[in-house]
Design a protein around this motif. Structure first.
Motif, PDB file in Angstrom:
ATOM      1  N   GLU A 374       6.595  -6.633   3.888  1.00 56.27           N
ATOM      2  CA  GLU A 374       5.695  -6.590   5.042  1.00 56.27           C
ATOM      3  C   GLU A 374       5.096  -5.195   5.225  1.00 56.27           C
ATOM      4  O   GLU A 374       3.900  -5.057   5.514  1.00 56.27           O
ATOM      5  CB  GLU A 374       6.452  -6.999   6.306  1.00 56.27           C
ATOM      6  CG  GLU A 374       6.829  -8.482   6.336  1.00 56.27           C
ATOM      7  CD  GLU A 374       7.762  -8.817   7.487  1.00 56.27           C
ATOM      8  OE1 GLU A 374       8.036  -7.909   8.319  1.00 56.27           O
ATOM      9  OE2 GLU A 374       8.238  -9.956   7.544  1.00 56.27           O
ATOM     10  N   VAL A 375       5.923  -4.159   5.067  1.00 56.08           N
ATOM     11  CA  VAL A 375       5.418  -2.793   5.218  1.00 56.08           C
ATOM     12  C   VAL A 375       4.396  -2.482   4.128  1.00 56.08           C
ATOM     13  O   VAL A 375       3.357  -1.863   4.386  1.00 56.08           O
ATOM     14  CB  VAL A 375       6.581  -1.778   5.182  1.00 56.08           C
ATOM     15  CG1 VAL A 375       6.051  -0.354   5.013  1.00 56.08           C
ATOM     16  CG2 VAL A 375       7.399  -1.867   6.465  1.00 56.08           C
ATOM     17  N   GLY A 376       4.665  -2.916   2.897  1.00 53.94           N
ATOM     18  CA  GLY A 376       3.726  -2.676   1.810  1.00 53.94           C
ATOM     19  C   GLY A 376       2.387  -3.343   2.052  1.00 53.94           C
ATOM     20  O   GLY A 376       1.319  -2.752   1.814  1.00 53.94           O
ATOM     21  N   ALA A 377       2.424  -4.570   2.560  1.00 52.86           N
ATOM     22  CA  ALA A 377       1.183  -5.287   2.853  1.00 52.86           C
ATOM     23  C   ALA A 377       0.415  -4.614   3.985  1.00 52.86           C
ATOM     24  O   ALA A 377      -0.821  -4.518   3.936  1.00 52.86           O
ATOM     25  CB  ALA A 377       1.501  -6.741   3.204  1.00 52.86           C
ATOM     26  N   LYS A 378       1.136  -4.148   5.010  1.00 55.19           N
ATOM     27  CA  LYS A 378       0.477  -3.461   6.127  1.00 55.19           C
ATOM     28  C   LYS A 378      -0.168  -2.155   5.653  1.00 55.19           C
ATOM     29  O   LYS A 378      -1.292  -1.830   6.040  1.00 55.19           O
ATOM     30  CB  LYS A 378       1.496  -3.171   7.228  1.00 55.19           C
ATOM     31  CG  LYS A 378       0.888  -2.509   8.461  1.00 55.19           C
ATOM     32  CD  LYS A 378       1.932  -2.301   9.530  1.00 55.19           C
ATOM     33  CE  LYS A 378       1.310  -1.679  10.780  1.00 55.19           C
ATOM     34  NZ  LYS A 378       0.363  -2.578  11.454  1.00 55.19           N
ATOM     35  N   ALA A 379       0.552  -1.433   4.816  1.00 61.49           N
ATOM     36  CA  ALA A 379       0.042  -0.149   4.334  1.00 61.49           C
ATOM     37  C   ALA A 379      -1.242  -0.315   3.535  1.00 61.49           C
ATOM     38  O   ALA A 379      -2.095   0.577   3.524  1.00 61.49           O
ATOM     39  CB  ALA A 379       1.111   0.545   3.486  1.00 61.49           C
ATOM     40  N   ARG A 380      -1.394  -1.461   2.886  1.00 65.33           N
ATOM     41  CA  ARG A 380      -2.563  -1.701   2.037  1.00 65.33           C
ATOM     42  C   ARG A 380      -3.865  -1.551   2.817  1.00 65.33           C
ATOM     43  O   ARG A 380      -4.869  -1.104   2.277  1.00 65.33           O
ATOM     44  CB  ARG A 380      -2.463  -3.095   1.421  1.00 65.33           C
ATOM     45  CG  ARG A 380      -3.504  -3.392   0.348  1.00 65.33           C
ATOM     46  CD  ARG A 380      -3.155  -4.655  -0.414  1.00 65.33           C
ATOM     47  NE  ARG A 380      -3.056  -5.817   0.473  1.00 65.33           N
ATOM     48  CZ  ARG A 380      -2.000  -6.612   0.519  1.00 65.33           C
ATOM     49  NH1 ARG A 380      -0.940  -6.371  -0.229  1.00 65.33           N
ATOM     50  NH2 ARG A 380      -1.993  -7.658   1.330  1.00 65.33           N
TER      51      ARG A 380
END
Length: 450
Positions: A374-380
């Motif tokens: 989830e954090v990786g997707a948000k950071a994108r």
């Protein structure tokens, strides 16, 4: 503190060594490297070693006596108790009664240390204040801090931390605060809890120890605190929810990494704030601290004056200019999904090429891969480039970010990768759990090797 060893033995219900009446204790230490002359050395058990192995070293540094669970062959008078940690807590509790200072406890999952320091700075405008140093908020660190207070302290601002159920009950018995402030409850330490709801229950353990004549301050925007109000019959205040709290932020104007300007509104507010700390999460921390400080009698004009002088704590949002010309935001002290998301949102508000260096978030239990994904997707959607540091969950984070995400296994490898990556105009956010060691990366970059 200044108490005879004989008196301490009496308080703890243990035999006093010969000559204890003439030996005076002026402080405590549980790390032999930090022993000062006239300290009582607490031989505490540790995860990797045992304090009993260092009694002789404590003696060489000037300790006046040692608190031990078994006699040790060392040239130092010893108080023998069944449990040194419990004995230290009992000593702190007794000294707290004798000294008569008041306690303002700060707890929550995120923002504790910053909010504690803000509250201490605000209260210091009117009172003689002490606070826990750094993040000494544990079963050992917090009572040790209490034992080392100066005798003229009026308010002790205590950060209370926990990682397991029951730990705040033990600290509550020591602190018995006159004021209790909650920051925000988040999915931290899920390795030891089945859910965030269970974390909230553990955080609520402090409430029964709050003085009935004291004040409870809650974060009105945190759904996990909704049941807390009914658990305390005394004075209750809240912050954060416009029109429904005692203080909230109005007319927000973010200045990115340079801070935020806003109006502190509500029945306890009514003044403009220029906060030189980056991020809306820092605004929330200030709201909580200001709410409690106002309740304890600090005038509005004093809060406004103190706000502009606040600075980030080490590794908690410190801003540096690197030799390469890039701007570095050092938030490497620790990380949780909520805290990382907040800092990424702050990064997105800052002009320049945005680079995130995110360490693996530890102690998240079986849900850890999902949180990292989830954090990786948000950071994108918030930064241009991402480096994920740590184990397999860091790899998951990098993969969720996409083609501009890079996985590295350690802080040292991250330094090598970043050497040719950063340039003038970049804004670099460094954040991760303490166990990943991204503070080493920060130090290397500041030294000009990156």
């Amino acid at each position: 503190m200044r108490v005879s060893l004989a008196t301490i033995a009496q308080w703890l219900g243990c035999p006093a060594p010969e000559g204890a009446e003439t030996l005076w204790v002026e402080g405590v230490a549980f790390d032999s490297r930090q022993v000062r002359p006239q300290d009582l050395f607490v031989a505490a058990p540790g995860e990797k070693t045992d304090g009993h192995l260092f009694v002789s070293e404590a003696a060489s540094r000037g300790a006046v006596a040692a608190l031990v669970a078994r006699p040790v062959d060392a040239p130092l008078p010893q108080l023998v108790v069944s449990d040194t940690v419990s004995a230290l807590q009992a000593l702190a509790s007794r000294l707290r009664q004798e000294a008569g200072f008041q306690v303002a406890a700060v707890t929550g999952s995120v923002g504790k240390t910053t909010t504690k320091s803000m509250l201490a700075a605000l209260l210091a405008r009117r009172f003689r204040v002490a606070q826990t140093q750094g993040s000494r908020n544990s079963q050992l660190g917090l009572p040790a801090e209490m034992c080392n207070l100066n005798q003229d302290v009026e308010w002790f601002v205590a950060e209370a931390g926990m990682s397991r159920k029951g730990e705040l009950t033990r600290l509550g018995e020591v602190l018995r605060p006159q004021a209790l402030l909650y920051t925000r409850i988040a999915p931290v330490h899920l390795e030891f809890f089945p859910s965030v709801e269970a974390i909230a229950e553990a955080k609520a353990e402090l409430i029964p120890f709050l003085d009935p004549q004291g004040v409870l301050v809650l974060n009105a925007t945190d759904p996990y605190q909704e049941s807390f109000s009914s658990r305390f019959s005394g004075r209750k205040l809240s912050y954060g929810l416009p029109g429904k709290s005692d203080v909230w932020a109005d007319q927000l104007a973010s200045r990115g990494l340079l801070g935020t300007s806003f109006t502190l509104a509500g029945p306890l507010g009514g003044f403009a704030v220029d906060l030189p700390l980056p991020g809306l999460h820092q605004v929330e921390n200030f709201l909580g601290a200001a709410c409690l400080a106002r309740a304890l009698g600090v005038p509005v004009e004093e809060l406004a004056a103190a706000a502009g002088k606040l600075r980030a704590q080490p590794h908690r949002g410190e801003v540096h200019r690197l030799p390469s010309g890039a701007l570095l935001v050092d938030d490497s002290y620790n990380a949780s999904p909520v805290a990382v998301a907040r800092m990424l949102e702050l990064l997105a508000q800052t002009p320049g090429r945005r680079v995130a260096v995110l360490g693996e978030m530890l102690e998240l239990g079986p849900q850890a891969p999902d949180f990292h994904r989830e954090v990786g997707a948000k950071a994108r959607g918030l930064c241009h480039r991402l480096f994920a540091v740590g184990g397999e969950n860091a790899r998951v984070l990098a993969e969720a970010f996409g083609t501009e995400g890079t996985y590295v296994a350690s802080a040292e490898e991250a330094e090598e990768v970043l050497q040719n990556e950063l340039r003038e105009g970049d804004v670099v956010l460094i954040k991760g759990s303490r166990g990943i060691g991204l503070d080493r990366l920060v130090a290397a970059l500041l030294a000009g090797r990156g």
